[in-house]
Write a protein that holds these residues in place. Sequence first.
Motif, PDB file in Angstrom:
ATOM      1  N   THR A 441      -6.124  31.857 -11.043  1.00  0.00           N
ATOM      2  CA  THR A 441      -6.974  32.326  -9.935  1.00  0.00           C
ATOM      3  C   THR A 441      -6.152  32.703  -8.709  1.00  0.00           C
ATOM      4  OG1 THR A 441      -7.248  30.116  -8.951  1.00  0.00           O
ATOM      5  CG2 THR A 441      -8.789  30.756 -10.722  1.00  0.00           C
ATOM      6  N   ASN A 442      -4.858  32.326  -8.718  1.00  0.00           N
ATOM      7  CA  ASN A 442      -3.955  32.563  -7.581  1.00  0.00           C
ATOM      8  C   ASN A 442      -4.346  31.765  -6.338  1.00  0.00           C
ATOM      9  OD1 ASN A 442      -2.219  34.433  -8.909  1.00  0.00           O
ATOM     10  ND2 ASN A 442      -3.769  36.039  -8.612  1.00  0.00           N
ATOM     11  N   LEU A 443      -5.178  30.751  -6.516  1.00  0.00           N
ATOM     12  CA  LEU A 443      -5.533  29.871  -5.400  1.00  0.00           C
ATOM     13  C   LEU A 443      -4.554  28.701  -5.368  1.00  0.00           C
ATOM     14  CD1 LEU A 443      -9.434  29.727  -5.776  1.00  0.00           C
ATOM     15  CD2 LEU A 443      -8.067  31.257  -4.334  1.00  0.00           C
ATOM     16  N   THR A 444      -4.061  28.378  -4.184  1.00  0.00           N
ATOM     17  CA  THR A 444      -3.090  27.288  -4.058  1.00  0.00           C
ATOM     18  C   THR A 444      -3.556  26.182  -3.119  1.00  0.00           C
ATOM     19  OG1 THR A 444      -1.948  28.513  -2.310  1.00  0.00           O
ATOM     20  CG2 THR A 444      -1.133  28.789  -4.580  1.00  0.00           C
ATOM     21  N   HIS A 445      -4.418  26.509  -2.153  1.00  0.00           N
ATOM     22  CA  HIS A 445      -4.896  25.495  -1.212  1.00  0.00           C
ATOM     23  C   HIS A 445      -5.972  24.647  -1.869  1.00  0.00           C
ATOM     24  CE1 HIS A 445      -2.565  27.185   2.027  1.00  0.00           C
ATOM     25  NE2 HIS A 445      -3.111  28.383   1.838  1.00  0.00           N
ATOM     26  N   HIS A 446      -5.877  23.351  -1.654  1.00  0.00           N
ATOM     27  CA  HIS A 446      -6.827  22.431  -2.280  1.00  0.00           C
ATOM     28  C   HIS A 446      -8.262  22.724  -1.870  1.00  0.00           C
ATOM     29  CE1 HIS A 446      -3.357  19.327  -2.898  1.00  0.00           C
ATOM     30  NE2 HIS A 446      -3.301  20.341  -3.739  1.00  0.00           N
ATOM     31  N   ASP A 447      -8.451  23.100  -0.628  1.00  0.00           N
ATOM     32  CA  ASP A 447      -9.797  23.431  -0.147  1.00  0.00           C
ATOM     33  C   ASP A 447     -10.377  24.593  -0.948  1.00  0.00           C
ATOM     34  OD1 ASP A 447     -11.722  25.053   1.617  1.00  0.00           O
ATOM     35  OD2 ASP A 447     -11.561  23.165   2.723  1.00  0.00           O
ATOM     36  N   GLU A 448      -9.557  25.614  -1.194  1.00  0.00           N
ATOM     37  CA  GLU A 448     -10.027  26.792  -1.934  1.00  0.00           C
ATOM     38  C   GLU A 448     -10.373  26.429  -3.385  1.00  0.00           C
ATOM     39  OE1 GLU A 448      -7.538  30.430   0.147  1.00  0.00           O
ATOM     40  OE2 GLU A 448      -6.527  29.184  -1.357  1.00  0.00           O
ATOM     41  N   ILE A 449      -9.550  25.586  -3.970  1.00  0.00           N
ATOM     42  CA  ILE A 449      -9.767  25.211  -5.373  1.00  0.00           C
ATOM     43  C   ILE A 449     -11.065  24.429  -5.524  1.00  0.00           C
ATOM     44  CG2 ILE A 449      -8.868  23.796  -7.263  1.00  0.00           C
ATOM     45  CD1 ILE A 449      -6.032  24.527  -6.221  1.00  0.00           C
ATOM     46  N   MET A 473      -8.416  13.469  -2.730  1.00  0.00           N
ATOM     47  CA  MET A 473      -7.778  12.999  -3.968  1.00  0.00           C
ATOM     48  C   MET A 473      -6.610  13.901  -4.352  1.00  0.00           C
ATOM     49  SD  MET A 473     -10.727  11.516  -6.529  1.00  0.00           S
ATOM     50  CE  MET A 473     -11.815  12.926  -6.465  1.00  0.00           C
ATOM     51  N   LEU A 474      -6.789  15.204  -4.175  1.00  0.00           N
ATOM     52  CA  LEU A 474      -5.696  16.133  -4.477  1.00  0.00           C
ATOM     53  C   LEU A 474      -4.547  15.956  -3.484  1.00  0.00           C
ATOM     54  CD1 LEU A 474      -7.724  19.395  -5.272  1.00  0.00           C
ATOM     55  CD2 LEU A 474      -6.402  18.035  -6.900  1.00  0.00           C
ATOM     56  N   ASP A 475      -4.893  15.827  -2.192  1.00  0.00           N
ATOM     57  CA  ASP A 475      -3.853  15.681  -1.165  1.00  0.00           C
ATOM     58  C   ASP A 475      -3.040  14.409  -1.376  1.00  0.00           C
ATOM     59  OD1 ASP A 475      -4.634  18.024   0.022  1.00  0.00           O
ATOM     60  OD2 ASP A 475      -5.830  17.069   1.610  1.00  0.00           O
ATOM     61  N   ASN A 476      -3.693  13.360  -1.852  1.00  0.00           N
ATOM     62  CA  ASN A 476      -3.023  12.067  -2.028  1.00  0.00           C
ATOM     63  C   ASN A 476      -2.463  11.876  -3.442  1.00  0.00           C
ATOM     64  OD1 ASN A 476      -3.656  11.296   0.636  1.00  0.00           O
ATOM     65  ND2 ASN A 476      -5.700  10.577  -0.005  1.00  0.00           N
ATOM     66  N   SER A 480      -4.688  15.319 -10.429  1.00  0.00           N
ATOM     67  CA  SER A 480      -3.986  16.602 -10.501  1.00  0.00           C
ATOM     68  C   SER A 480      -4.992  17.743 -10.473  1.00  0.00           C
ATOM     69  CB  SER A 480      -3.165  16.684 -11.786  1.00  0.00           C
ATOM     70  OG  SER A 480      -4.018  16.750 -12.919  1.00  0.00           O
ATOM     71  N   VAL A 481      -4.500  18.932 -10.189  1.00  0.00           N
ATOM     72  CA  VAL A 481      -5.363  20.112 -10.214  1.00  0.00           C
ATOM     73  C   VAL A 481      -5.984  20.284 -11.597  1.00  0.00           C
ATOM     74  CG1 VAL A 481      -5.356  22.636 -10.103  1.00  0.00           C
ATOM     75  CG2 VAL A 481      -4.183  21.317  -8.338  1.00  0.00           C
ATOM     76  N   GLY A 482      -5.154  20.074 -12.639  1.00  0.00           N
ATOM     77  CA  GLY A 482      -5.671  20.210 -14.000  1.00  0.00           C
ATOM     78  C   GLY A 482      -6.758  19.204 -14.302  1.00  0.00           C
ATOM     79  N   SER A 483      -6.590  17.958 -13.841  1.00  0.00           N
ATOM     80  CA  SER A 483      -7.596  16.923 -14.088  1.00  0.00           C
ATOM     81  C   SER A 483      -8.885  17.208 -13.337  1.00  0.00           C
ATOM     82  CB  SER A 483      -7.046  15.554 -13.685  1.00  0.00           C
ATOM     83  OG  SER A 483      -5.974  15.183 -14.527  1.00  0.00           O
ATOM     84  N   LEU A 484      -8.770  17.761 -12.123  1.00  0.00           N
ATOM     85  CA  LEU A 484      -9.978  18.119 -11.382  1.00  0.00           C
ATOM     86  C   LEU A 484     -10.734  19.233 -12.101  1.00  0.00           C
ATOM     87  CD1 LEU A 484     -11.659  17.628  -8.821  1.00  0.00           C
ATOM     88  CD2 LEU A 484     -10.357  19.476  -7.728  1.00  0.00           C
ATOM     89  N   ALA A 485      -9.994  20.186 -12.653  1.00  0.00           N
ATOM     90  CA  ALA A 485     -10.643  21.254 -13.423  1.00  0.00           C
ATOM     91  C   ALA A 485     -11.386  20.667 -14.620  1.00  0.00           C
ATOM     92  CB  ALA A 485      -9.607  22.273 -13.878  1.00  0.00           C
TER      93      ALA A 485
END
Length: 511
Positions: A441-449, A473-476, A480-485
């Motif tokens: 998606t080319n998104l890198t900011h946690h807020d955007e994701i 949770m992502l910031d700390n 992981s990004v993958g786990s949130l997905a």
Amino acid sequence: MPSPFTSSEITHVDSANDTIDSLLSISRWASTTISYSFPISNNPLFWSSLSGGYGFQFGDGEPWNSAFVPLTAADQTNFVRALQQWANVANLNFVQVAETASEVGDIRAAYTEDPDESTLAWTYLPSPSTLAGDIWINTKGLLRFQDWNPGSISFETILHELGHALGLEHPFADPNDPSKVALPRDLDNTRHTIMSYTYSNLEGDEGTEFSFHPTTPMVLDISAIQFLYGSNNFYHTTNDTYTFDDASTYHETIWDAGGFSDAIRYAGAIPSLIDLNPASASRIGQSVYVQSNGVNIGSPIHNIWIADNVTIENAIGGQGNDIFIGNSASNSLDGGGGTDTVVIGFPRHQFTFGKSSGHYFIAANTNPANQDILLNIERVEFDDTGLALDLDGHAGEVAKLLGAVFGASSVANQEYASIGLTKADEGLSYEQLGAFAINATNLTHHDEIVTLLWLNLFGTIPTQSDKSPYINMLDNDEISVGSLAILAADSEVNAQNIHLTELMQTGLAYI
């Protein structure tokens, strides 16, 4: 029965089929009961020195040669084993006789000498001559020093020479006979007929032998010998299962005379190809190669063939990633372990596909009653699209991630599905696949994701209080990004959005 000075009756043949004619000599034995014997002496009482025989008895004709030697007991055992391979497929009855001054076999086999070491053996075709059916093994050739075990070039040579003794010829052109019908180049090889001299692989690379040689007559040999003598209609007439594993190597053609639920079963772990069509070939178990001077050339060849006019209804795969090709019968195709694929060589719209009683089925629209049953099959590939059926595995992971990361409508994007399936099948874990999707998606900011995932699940922009827990949770690094997905993908609302229950009936389409 023939004597040393007479031959059994023969009859002339012509099939009017160029493929079969390329393998036929001008005659065969008139009877389907054919005798054989193993000469133990070159005494003139047992051999003809008359016209049409071996000539002056003190010359160097085959039996008179000082190198004459009877076959060993082990040779005779494997010779009979080779005879049986021909009897398995054709209406032939072989009877052994003990040689006397008044009776010998139609087919006789012994050693003699040819100075050319590359000449392994030679045979006289059925004819009125007293030489007819005689097989001579060169004492200076490989067969004198190698056991004739199935899979060896020696055993293949005996099968080949017996083909001559029964009336088969080489399939290539004869410069001394312009009328000789020859096989096309793509068929004139030992993958199709043991009467050929050419060893070639699918790429057309030629060698000098196989890493493991045919242990039966091959597809064209069977068609030719059955034309000459008829089929063996009593061989494997019940529901037979042909089982192959990784403990042995195979190179053979299956002749099956009957049954309505025959099967090929592979009890191994090497990725295999099982093609149930008659006159077609599979790759099962240990690889077989064309070789040149003992070195493998190119890709493995097909090593298990099904004879023409044979129907094998079912196939059971092993633990690897297997490929199945069905035939015109109602097939049961069981993939076993691994990621298994059924290949359909026609467009999707020509078939009815669905799920019933816990298994998938497929049928041509022109013959809906003729259904193939698919068990433990993960992929079905038509010539214009594919269906991924493992909605409890990789296909389910891909479909759910597509919905969560790209929106429910993206599940219908066959290109996206194909990319995801390829990555999953290559070994990406569910979490890695989730990270791969987010990266796309080319998104890198946690807020955007977090906003993207929330919007795809609920169709609304999240409030700050909605998304803050996930951003934290992502910031700390608590997730992981993958786990949130995955968390989003596995949600019940996502399953409803992408109609996961319906997908389990239809499969996930990909290209």
